[in-house]
Write an enzyme that holds these catalytic residues in place. Sequence first.
Site, PDB file in Angstrom:
ATOM      1  N   GLU A 294      38.464  43.852  37.715  1.00 22.95           N
ATOM      2  CA  GLU A 294      39.575  42.960  38.025  1.00 22.95           C
ATOM      3  C   GLU A 294      39.326  41.503  37.635  1.00 22.95           C
ATOM      4  O   GLU A 294      39.592  40.598  38.418  1.00 22.95           O
ATOM      5  CB  GLU A 294      39.887  43.060  39.517  1.00 22.95           C
ATOM      6  CG  GLU A 294      38.773  42.566  40.473  1.00 22.95           C
ATOM      7  CD  GLU A 294      37.748  43.611  40.876  1.00 22.95           C
ATOM      8  OE1 GLU A 294      37.540  44.582  40.114  1.00 22.95           O
ATOM      9  OE2 GLU A 294      37.143  43.467  41.952  1.00 22.95           O
ATOM     10  N   HIS A 318      45.378  49.571  40.405  1.00 21.29           N
ATOM     11  CA  HIS A 318      44.211  49.215  41.220  1.00 21.29           C
ATOM     12  C   HIS A 318      43.681  47.825  40.850  1.00 21.29           C
ATOM     13  O   HIS A 318      43.519  46.960  41.718  1.00 21.29           O
ATOM     14  CB  HIS A 318      43.126  50.282  41.049  1.00 21.29           C
ATOM     15  CG  HIS A 318      41.876  50.017  41.818  1.00 21.29           C
ATOM     16  ND1 HIS A 318      41.641  50.538  43.064  1.00 21.29           N
ATOM     17  CD2 HIS A 318      40.796  49.254  41.522  1.00 21.29           C
ATOM     18  CE1 HIS A 318      40.465  50.118  43.504  1.00 21.29           C
ATOM     19  NE2 HIS A 318      39.920  49.337  42.576  1.00 21.29           N
ATOM     20  N   GLU A 319      43.431  47.616  39.571  1.00 23.02           N
ATOM     21  CA  GLU A 319      42.866  46.323  39.152  1.00 23.02           C
ATOM     22  C   GLU A 319      43.852  45.181  39.409  1.00 23.02           C
ATOM     23  O   GLU A 319      43.461  44.087  39.800  1.00 23.02           O
ATOM     24  CB  GLU A 319      42.442  46.358  37.677  1.00 23.02           C
ATOM     25  CG  GLU A 319      41.454  47.464  37.296  1.00 23.02           C
ATOM     26  CD  GLU A 319      40.289  47.651  38.252  1.00 23.02           C
ATOM     27  OE1 GLU A 319      39.879  46.669  38.906  1.00 23.02           O
ATOM     28  OE2 GLU A 319      39.792  48.794  38.377  1.00 23.02           O
ATOM     29  N   HIS A 322      43.769  44.079  42.984  1.00 24.44           N
ATOM     30  CA  HIS A 322      42.635  43.210  43.308  1.00 24.44           C
ATOM     31  C   HIS A 322      42.991  41.724  43.232  1.00 24.44           C
ATOM     32  O   HIS A 322      42.287  40.888  43.804  1.00 24.44           O
ATOM     33  CB  HIS A 322      41.467  43.480  42.362  1.00 24.44           C
ATOM     34  CG  HIS A 322      40.508  44.522  42.844  1.00 24.44           C
ATOM     35  ND1 HIS A 322      39.897  44.461  44.071  1.00 24.44           N
ATOM     36  CD2 HIS A 322      40.033  45.640  42.245  1.00 24.44           C
ATOM     37  CE1 HIS A 322      39.074  45.506  44.200  1.00 24.44           C
ATOM     38  NE2 HIS A 322      39.148  46.244  43.109  1.00 24.44           N
ATOM     39  N   GLU A 341      37.558  46.856  48.227  1.00 22.31           N
ATOM     40  CA  GLU A 341      37.976  48.106  47.575  1.00 22.31           C
ATOM     41  C   GLU A 341      38.910  48.967  48.419  1.00 22.31           C
ATOM     42  O   GLU A 341      39.846  49.565  47.886  1.00 22.31           O
ATOM     43  CB  GLU A 341      36.745  48.906  47.129  1.00 22.31           C
ATOM     44  CG  GLU A 341      35.888  48.193  46.078  1.00 22.31           C
ATOM     45  CD  GLU A 341      36.633  47.865  44.778  1.00 22.31           C
ATOM     46  OE1 GLU A 341      37.695  48.459  44.515  1.00 22.31           O
ATOM     47  OE2 GLU A 341      36.141  46.997  44.027  1.00 22.31           O
ATOM     48  N   ASP A 398      24.793  47.912  44.331  1.00 23.21           N
ATOM     49  CA  ASP A 398      25.352  49.090  43.685  1.00 23.21           C
ATOM     50  C   ASP A 398      25.310  50.312  44.610  1.00 23.21           C
ATOM     51  O   ASP A 398      26.118  51.227  44.480  1.00 23.21           O
ATOM     52  CB  ASP A 398      24.525  49.395  42.434  1.00 23.21           C
ATOM     53  CG  ASP A 398      25.404  49.663  41.233  1.00 23.21           C
ATOM     54  OD1 ASP A 398      26.453  49.008  41.132  1.00 23.21           O
ATOM     55  OD2 ASP A 398      25.050  50.540  40.426  1.00 23.21           O
ATOM     56  N   TYR A 406      35.948  52.780  49.187  1.00 18.89           N
ATOM     57  CA  TYR A 406      37.255  53.004  48.569  1.00 18.89           C
ATOM     58  C   TYR A 406      38.161  53.867  49.449  1.00 18.89           C
ATOM     59  O   TYR A 406      39.243  53.449  49.846  1.00 18.89           O
ATOM     60  CB  TYR A 406      37.079  53.701  47.211  1.00 18.89           C
ATOM     61  CG  TYR A 406      36.539  52.812  46.119  1.00 18.89           C
ATOM     62  CD1 TYR A 406      35.165  52.548  46.036  1.00 18.89           C
ATOM     63  CD2 TYR A 406      37.362  52.243  45.169  1.00 18.89           C
ATOM     64  CE1 TYR A 406      34.652  51.741  45.029  1.00 18.89           C
ATOM     65  CE2 TYR A 406      36.855  51.429  44.158  1.00 18.89           C
ATOM     66  CZ  TYR A 406      35.507  51.190  44.093  1.00 18.89           C
ATOM     67  OH  TYR A 406      35.008  50.388  43.107  1.00 18.89           O
TER      68      TYR A 406
HETATM   69  N1  BES Z   1      35.700  46.144  41.208  1.00 19.69           N
HETATM   70  C1  BES Z   1      35.599  47.500  40.856  1.00 19.69           C
HETATM   71  C2  BES Z   1      34.447  47.809  39.952  1.00 19.69           C
HETATM   72  C3  BES Z   1      33.071  47.461  40.479  1.00 19.69           C
HETATM   73  C4  BES Z   1      32.778  47.444  41.817  1.00 19.69           C
HETATM   74  C5  BES Z   1      32.076  47.181  39.586  1.00 19.69           C
HETATM   75  C6  BES Z   1      31.512  47.096  42.256  1.00 19.69           C
HETATM   76  C7  BES Z   1      30.819  46.849  40.013  1.00 19.69           C
HETATM   77  C8  BES Z   1      30.531  46.795  41.361  1.00 19.69           C
HETATM   78  C9  BES Z   1      36.878  48.002  40.200  1.00 19.69           C
HETATM   79  O1  BES Z   1      38.024  47.444  40.733  1.00 19.69           O
HETATM   80  C10 BES Z   1      36.993  49.476  40.471  1.00 19.69           C
HETATM   81  O2  BES Z   1      37.041  49.832  41.615  1.00 19.69           O
HETATM   82  N2  BES Z   1      37.057  50.297  39.449  1.00 19.69           N
HETATM   83  C11 BES Z   1      37.249  51.717  39.589  1.00 19.69           C
HETATM   84  C12 BES Z   1      38.703  52.006  39.415  1.00 19.69           C
HETATM   85  C13 BES Z   1      39.275  53.097  40.240  1.00 19.69           C
HETATM   86  C14 BES Z   1      38.939  53.039  41.700  1.00 19.69           C
HETATM   87  C15 BES Z   1      40.789  53.155  40.050  1.00 19.69           C
HETATM   88  C16 BES Z   1      36.439  52.398  38.523  1.00 19.69           C
HETATM   89  O3  BES Z   1      35.860  51.700  37.670  1.00 19.69           O
HETATM   90  O4  BES Z   1      36.334  53.612  38.507  1.00 19.69           O
HETATM   91 ZN    ZN Z   2      38.308  48.124  42.721  1.00 20.01          ZN
END
Ligand code: BES
Ligand code: ZN
Length: 626
Positions: A294, A318-319, A322, A341, A398, A406
């Site tokens: 995002e 989703h993005e 955010h 999330e 991580d 989520y």
């Molecule tokens: N912000 C996250 C990605 C992220 C979180 C990267 C924590 C590194 C550390 C992003 O918004 C996300 O949740 N992406 C998901 C999308 C899905 C839930 C629709 C993905 O990448 O799978």
């Molecule tokens: Zn996210």
Amino acid sequence: MMRIVVLSAAALSLFFTSCKNRVVADNESAKTIDTTTARDRHTQSNADSVTMKHLDLDIAVDFAKKQIGGRATWDISNDKKASVLRLDTYDLTIDSVTADGKKVPHTMGAFVEHLGNALNIPITEQTKQVSIWYHTGAKATALQWLEPQQTLGKKQPFLYTQSESIYARSWIPAADGPGIRFTYSARVTVPKGLMALMSAENPQQKSADGVYTFKMDIPIPAYLMALAVGDITFRSIDARTGVYSEPNMADKAQYEFAEVGKMVNTAEQLYGPYRWGRYDALVLPPGFPIGGMENPKLTFATPTIIAGDRSLMNLIAHELAHNWSGNLVTNGTWNDFWLNEGFTVYFERRLTEAMTDKSYADMLWELGYQDLEHTVEDIGKDNKDTWLKLDLTGRDPDDGLTDIAYEKGALLLKLIENNVGRERMDTFLNKYFKEYAFKTITTEKFLNYLNENLIKGDKELEQKLNINAWVYGPGIPSNAPRVQPERFKAVDAARDAFLGGKAPAELGTAKWSTNEWLHFLRKMPKPMDKEKMATLDRQFKFTTSGNSEIAAQWYVMSIAAGYEAAYPAMEKFLSQVGRRKFLEPLYEEMMTTGKQDMAKSIYQKYRMNYHPLAQTTLDKLINKKS
Ligand code: BES
Ligand code: ZN
């Protein structure tokens, strides 16, 4: 989902003052929570003493050396009279430092696992500006350098960053905590013929000399710093939205993203104004390690959502969401990640519902519930990592990137909605986004806010919600709502009929969306009979599906069943796609169904195509059970 466990005892030097934190999440017995989870343990900076106001970057991108180098200048305000400014760095080489134009002797702290080295810069009460000349190292966790061969165009190299959660420090010396906001400007020099984009006001055309300037006047935390460089072209969607991609993806991207303008309008109707000016998206080469990121003004997205029929646009929902939950109202520490999330998944589903209908959104809720069940089973239903409030002290943030944040997070909001009704829920959320705009929120603050603005002493409601069980308790609480999607009834019937011998052509699948297909496949027996797989494949062509979600699900089943007809296509998928969400289950399935050799030989071939963070995850997986 993505989950690696790295436990390490990191000796952290902490800057927050210690205090006992009282929360009134549970009104009957105000609960004392462990203060280690309430402070940001993932920055070594002293941004609590020194205010970081503005960052000015002047950097050059060197593809031959795989290095970013230049100057980072921070405008600061040393109101608390600190004698040193402490910033986060990770594998950065610091060439020299000045304070208000005069060279000063800097020192580097010892390396701390996950966190990197603190950079200590002597300052005085009057210091207004520090400049740092630096360059990145080979272990820069935020950077993925692609050879031309790894792009779609095959002619030019590509670079992109992924700064969340604590990787910004590997390309910018910064106070790298989600609670520390600043504005920025940048001058970025790249090879002529390439375009540079950031989480800022962006160009729509290439510059003649490879020099680009950027401005971001809205304060953001370091994890939202972003840069992409490559052979990129722009397509407009409407007055405030558009999509960037490599040139030979532009037509497809423009078609797939055509409804994004409408999506932004719809989001605004739900939860208030979009505060970031333009909303553009950048479709990256397939090696991008996640689905989407995002980055403000410019969402980064995997090309695996380009299905040709707009069926995977909920990732963009989703993005986009955010930009309220996360970018506007930001989790205070990575222990509060669910506030970013979980809220975003809830918002995403509301937005998708408004763009489609309830029958469609219901399916997403159920698929999410299934994911959550698997995650809880994986982590262990009594494990504290299944609490919403995490304790990632001394660990890689991580580790918190699981479906707990989520799906359990989103489900809690759905539970609240079910109990107070949609109208009250939306009034509450609108107010929340407004009052906390450009601020930081911790779990404890949110629980207080919820008490004051929604629960308001209603004991019955409080009991029905039993929020403590969600936030400071494991697993899926017994009051978790579960929707029974109408459209899945037909899918269950079709699956049963097929398993009972009915021909695939007669299953009535003509109008199915991605969601129906996923549910159809997920609940098949495992391993599935190879003959049955072949029958399905003949009719539905799963092996060559252009829908990445369906293809990935099918390949996992193929591995389990030993359905070799799918292997070449699966290997091709693994050679190109870098998205951890797909890679991990596929390699995991090979490792756990006696196909370790296959996993190793495929991984060896394509490891270099994956992002450093995906490599870390997969290295562990591949070396674990051998
Ligand atoms: N912000 C996250 C990605 C992220 C979180 C990267 C924590 C590194 C550390 C992003 O918004 C996300 O949740 N992406 C998901 C999308 C899905 C839930 C629709 C993905 O990448 O799978
Ligand atoms: Zn996210």
